[in-house]
Design an enzyme around this catalytic site. Sequence first.
Site, PDB file in Angstrom:
ATOM      1  N   ASP A 119      15.808 -21.795   7.869  1.00 11.33           N
ATOM      2  CA  ASP A 119      15.807 -20.675   7.109  1.00 11.33           C
ATOM      3  C   ASP A 119      17.141 -19.577   7.401  1.00 11.33           C
ATOM      4  O   ASP A 119      16.320 -18.561   8.000  1.00 11.33           O
ATOM      5  CB  ASP A 119      14.621 -19.554   6.415  1.00 11.33           C
ATOM      6  CG  ASP A 119      15.101 -18.765   5.465  1.00 11.33           C
ATOM      7  OD1 ASP A 119      16.287 -18.956   5.069  1.00 11.33           O
ATOM      8  OD2 ASP A 119      14.300 -18.413   4.987  1.00 11.33           O
ATOM      9  N   CYS A 127      21.559 -19.342   1.791  1.00  5.59           N
ATOM     10  CA  CYS A 127      22.342 -18.053   1.427  1.00  5.59           C
ATOM     11  C   CYS A 127      22.713 -18.533   1.433  1.00  5.59           C
ATOM     12  O   CYS A 127      23.520 -17.442   0.558  1.00  5.59           O
ATOM     13  CB  CYS A 127      21.091 -16.943   1.486  1.00  5.59           C
ATOM     14  SG  CYS A 127      22.212 -16.089   3.817  1.00  5.59           S
TER      15      CYS A 127
END
Length: 478
Positions: free
Chosen positions: A314, A341
């Site tokens: 992540d 993201c």
Amino acid sequence: MPVTCTNYKLKCGGCPLLNQPYPDQLKRKQQLEQRLLGRFAPVSPVLGQAEPWHYRNKAIATFATGPRGRLTCGIYAAGTHRVLPYTDCLLQDTVINQTIAAVLEAARACRWPAFEEDRGTGLLRHVLVRRGKTSGQVLVVLVTAQENLPGSRNFVKALREKAPWVTSVVQNCNPRRTSAVLGSDVRTLYGPGKITDTLCGLQFAISPRSFYQVNPEQTEVLYAKAIEFAALTGKETVIDAYCGIGTIGLCAAGRAKQVIGVERNPDAVRNACANAAANKINNARFICADATDWMRAAAQPNSGLPHPDVVFLDPPREGSTPACMDAVVAMKPKRVVYVSCNPETLARDLTHLTRRGWKALKIQPVDMFPHTEHVETVVLLSKGGIDSNKVRVEFSLEDMDMSGFQKGATYEQIKEYVLEKHGLKVSSLYISQVKRKCGLDVGQNYNLSKKEDAKVPQCPPEKEAAIMEALKHFQMIS
């Protein structure tokens, strides 16, 4: 809902898609994901938010000197340093909106001046506000240019009178001339100096400098999908790289044998350990280290660390690093769950992994940031059943920028690293000058002018040292 935000018309830039119907926004993000990621695996429909308004649990406002010398605060107009006066933001929690207005009133009562960047004078720089969605607790972080804060008790009293829901007030001192909002010095003025929030049934402590997803409702959707992809049975060793305050790893811990989280922010690691203790989770531990450095060391045959069955990746917006992903490949986990993201750097990283024999099986976009261009993505990868030396990958060079792996790190990655690590903003020109000194290829876009009389600014010594350190971090020089 019709657009009623004044600052949207003034181009604040915070929500560029606000004038588009929400279904059209989801369609636009679906097309982006399909274009960038569709060649790796089928892209599932974007998971949108039922009520895509007032979802942000964190906000930052900047102080400035307004008309007639009166203190004001707000957000920068897109691409400028002009502060637009604060209004009720349609994306931020309504209590946060009310809190920022109360902070401004209390600061005016104390007659505190705004920090003037060009002159290097003044006091107030920013205010950061966080609110726990489930707890209702509110943290106010007042960012100042100096440690001395005269009248701080009066400020807290005035703020609490106007906003009695505030549970913590913290002063953060950031004297450096930098675009980074927070400095390293923190002093609690009122309350515990942190807040708590509940996510996926677990309680998390959130301090001023900790990373925590800004949309709690969609975060639960995102994490549920990531844990579903991990297919945990209670027997797995899980590594959570770039773990922050431990949210994903702790949410997965109840279904795993053990979880190891890796994060380089010391405050976040302390929060992660406290979160594990608060939730009585005994099978998770957290290590303060750079993810790339630790993963490379852990991948060595004699590291003594347990073999991971599942790896969560992540990373921040710039994506992971080639060395970190190569370490994951060397560890030979059964599954990798990549949470991204930024679909552009995700596409780059998926190309890197597929060239090493890994295959994307599922791709699930989640709209974490309605009314903005951003979209979060969860990808499940597993080792392909063929020889990695014979893997054939087809992709369009128009869609991909492989410069990050050709040179060790992109210019943008180096800029981000230097800004975060040293608080310095460096230009591509300065990076190319330092790379040239080290005998590295600077790329065709950063060659110096061939004119003999060209005046080229030279990289200052402190920035050169910071860039050199970044080059070492990315293993571009020894």
